[in-house]
Design a protein around this motif. Structure first.
Motif, PDB file in Angstrom:
ATOM      1  N   UNK A   1       5.899   0.477 -10.065  1.00 37.87           N
ATOM      2  CA  UNK A   1       6.116   1.671 -10.883  1.00 37.87           C
ATOM      3  C   UNK A   1       4.859   2.041 -11.663  1.00 37.87           C
ATOM      4  N   UNK A   2       4.090   1.043 -12.106  1.00 39.56           N
ATOM      5  CA  UNK A   2       2.843   1.321 -12.822  1.00 39.56           C
ATOM      6  C   UNK A   2       1.857   2.037 -11.914  1.00 39.56           C
ATOM      7  N   UNK A   3       1.747   1.568 -10.677  1.00 41.65           N
ATOM      8  CA  UNK A   3       0.841   2.210  -9.727  1.00 41.65           C
ATOM      9  C   UNK A   3       1.353   3.600  -9.349  1.00 41.65           C
ATOM     10  N   UNK A   4       2.662   3.715  -9.148  1.00 43.71           N
ATOM     11  CA  UNK A   4       3.277   4.988  -8.781  1.00 43.71           C
ATOM     12  C   UNK A   4       3.025   6.034  -9.864  1.00 43.71           C
ATOM     13  N   UNK A   5       3.319   5.682 -11.123  1.00 45.76           N
ATOM     14  CA  UNK A   5       3.195   6.623 -12.226  1.00 45.76           C
ATOM     15  C   UNK A   5       1.747   7.008 -12.492  1.00 45.76           C
ATOM     16  N   UNK A   6       0.820   6.106 -12.164  1.00 49.53           N
ATOM     17  CA  UNK A   6      -0.603   6.376 -12.405  1.00 49.53           C
ATOM     18  C   UNK A   6      -1.302   6.986 -11.204  1.00 49.53           C
ATOM     19  N   UNK A   7      -0.577   7.154 -10.107  1.00 43.71           N
ATOM     20  CA  UNK A   7      -1.160   7.776  -8.915  1.00 43.71           C
ATOM     21  C   UNK A   7      -2.035   6.856  -8.092  1.00 43.71           C
ATOM     22  N   UNK A   8      -1.884   5.534  -8.274  1.00 46.10           N
ATOM     23  CA  UNK A   8      -2.665   4.574  -7.498  1.00 46.10           C
ATOM     24  C   UNK A   8      -2.094   4.502  -6.074  1.00 46.10           C
ATOM     25  N   UNK A   9      -2.952   4.484  -5.091  1.00 43.40           N
ATOM     26  CA  UNK A   9      -2.505   4.431  -3.697  1.00 43.40           C
ATOM     27  C   UNK A   9      -1.780   3.110  -3.415  1.00 43.40           C
ATOM     28  N   UNK A  10      -0.647   3.208  -2.754  1.00 43.01           N
ATOM     29  CA  UNK A  10       0.157   2.023  -2.458  1.00 43.01           C
ATOM     30  C   UNK A  10      -0.467   1.231  -1.327  1.00 43.01           C
ATOM     31  N   UNK A  11      -0.651  -0.077  -1.568  1.00 41.41           N
ATOM     32  CA  UNK A  11      -1.221  -0.985  -0.571  1.00 41.41           C
ATOM     33  C   UNK A  11      -0.201  -2.090  -0.302  1.00 41.41           C
ATOM     34  N   UNK A  12       0.550  -2.000   0.786  1.00 43.97           N
ATOM     35  CA  UNK A  12       1.604  -2.989   1.060  1.00 43.97           C
ATOM     36  C   UNK A  12       1.105  -4.426   1.074  1.00 43.97           C
ATOM     37  N   UNK A  13      -0.088  -4.648   1.609  1.00 40.43           N
ATOM     38  CA  UNK A  13      -0.594  -6.015   1.729  1.00 40.43           C
ATOM     39  C   UNK A  13      -0.737  -6.698   0.373  1.00 40.43           C
ATOM     40  N   UNK A  14      -0.932  -5.911  -0.686  1.00 40.86           N
ATOM     41  CA  UNK A  14      -1.083  -6.487  -2.018  1.00 40.86           C
ATOM     42  C   UNK A  14       0.214  -7.109  -2.530  1.00 40.86           C
ATOM     43  N   UNK A  15       1.329  -6.781  -1.869  1.00 43.45           N
ATOM     44  CA  UNK A  15       2.640  -7.274  -2.297  1.00 43.45           C
ATOM     45  C   UNK A  15       3.179  -8.359  -1.362  1.00 43.45           C
ATOM     46  N   UNK A  16       2.336  -8.863  -0.492  1.00 41.03           N
ATOM     47  CA  UNK A  16       2.796  -9.832   0.502  1.00 41.03           C
ATOM     48  C   UNK A  16       3.397 -11.069  -0.145  1.00 41.03           C
TER      49      UNK A  16
END
Length: 284
Positions: free
Chosen positions: A233-248
């Motif tokens: 949500x922090x990345x979403x609200x700030x407009x940061x591009x979602x990187x799935x690998x970072x959540x592995x």
């Protein structure tokens, strides 16, 4: 421990809920309550009815026709479980006037809270260890995660304003600065508030355990999910591009296929404008 107890004692200025709000909270927390009983409780608060109707007619929920009465909003548009979570959020927002905290961005706060809640609810249905929890329980757990920040915006607006300036709205930095300033985290402040307002113990426990990283037993999977969703949500609200690998690593802990996370993240990203409108209605 003494310092913590003194700090929690200083929260005596946390507001007492009006009788109407107490009745609504009781209705929200009544399992299997009928729509008619819930609508009757909600109708005791005109401001809450207005907010819920606004939500039902927002782009995120609207089905192309205007909803003009609260029963239709609950039954036909929003759904019983979702209304419980949304009503809880609106009650908190009404009780805490953050207008004196100059840098408190209500839309940003509710965007983060809503994205955390919605993402957690969607992902929980795909996680075996969370099948015992009702979707509305997971949603509400996410919605209330940062409620201590909202309380501080009301109780200590000047101090929180300085924290926001120092942190430049970085979520983890805010957490550290709140702890340094007040002697306890905003999660602990939120826990004290939920306890005072007699909300279910699960929500209190989530806030109590959120910053612990040892095994806390049955609630571990819920906490792991909420940490993932709060970060997203922090990345979403700030407009940061979602990187799935970072959540592995997060996905592995939850036994959640990363493809599932990616799919739900894409759904939310496609709904960004609607989510922004929803956050606006929640916070104004």
């Amino acid at each position: 421990m003494e310092t913590l107890q003194l700090q929690v004692g200083a929260l005596k200025n946390l507001p007492v809920l009006p009788q109407a709000s107490l009745q609504i909270l009781q209705a929200i927390n009544t399992p299997d309550i009928s729509i008619d009983r819930l609508v009757a409780a909600l109708s005791t608060s005109p401001s809450l009815v207005a907010r819920l109707l606004g939500l039902a007619n927002s782009a995120y929920f609207s089905r192309g026709k205007t909803t003009t009465d609260i029963r239709s909003a609950v039954f036909q548009v929003l759904g019983l479980d979702l209304v419980k979570g949304l009503a809880l959020g609106v009650i908190f927002n009404v009780q805490f006037d953050t207008g004196k905290c100059q840098t408190f961005e209500s839309d940003y706060f509710w965007m983060r809270s809503l994205v955390t809640a919605v993402a957690a609810q969607k992902l929980a249905s795909e996680i075996g260890a969370l099948q015992h929890l009702a979707p509305s329980t997971v949603y509400t757990s996410g919605l209330l995660l940062d409620i201590g920040i909202l309380a501080l915006g009301f109780l200590a607006p000047d101090q929180l304003n300085q924290i926001f300036i120092a942190a430049e709205r970085g979520p983890e930095r805010v957490t550290d600065l709140v702890s340094g300033q007040f002697g306890l985290s905003h999660f602990q402040i939120g826990e004290a508030l939920l306890k005072k307002w007699h909300l279910p113990e699960l929500y209190q426990s989530v806030l109590s355990q959120y910053q612990r990283h040892d095994d806390v037993g049955q609630e571990q999977s819920l906490l792991d999910l909420l940490r993932l969703c709060r970060r997203f949500s922090a990345e979403f609200a700030s407009g940061v591009e979602f990187e799935p690998a970072a959540y592995l690593q997060n996905c592995q802990a939850l036994r959640l296929p990363i493809e599932t996370l990616n799919a739900i993240a894409e759904q939310l990203l496609e709904s960004r404008v609607a989510m922004q409108q929803l956050a606006y209605v929640m916070g104004n």
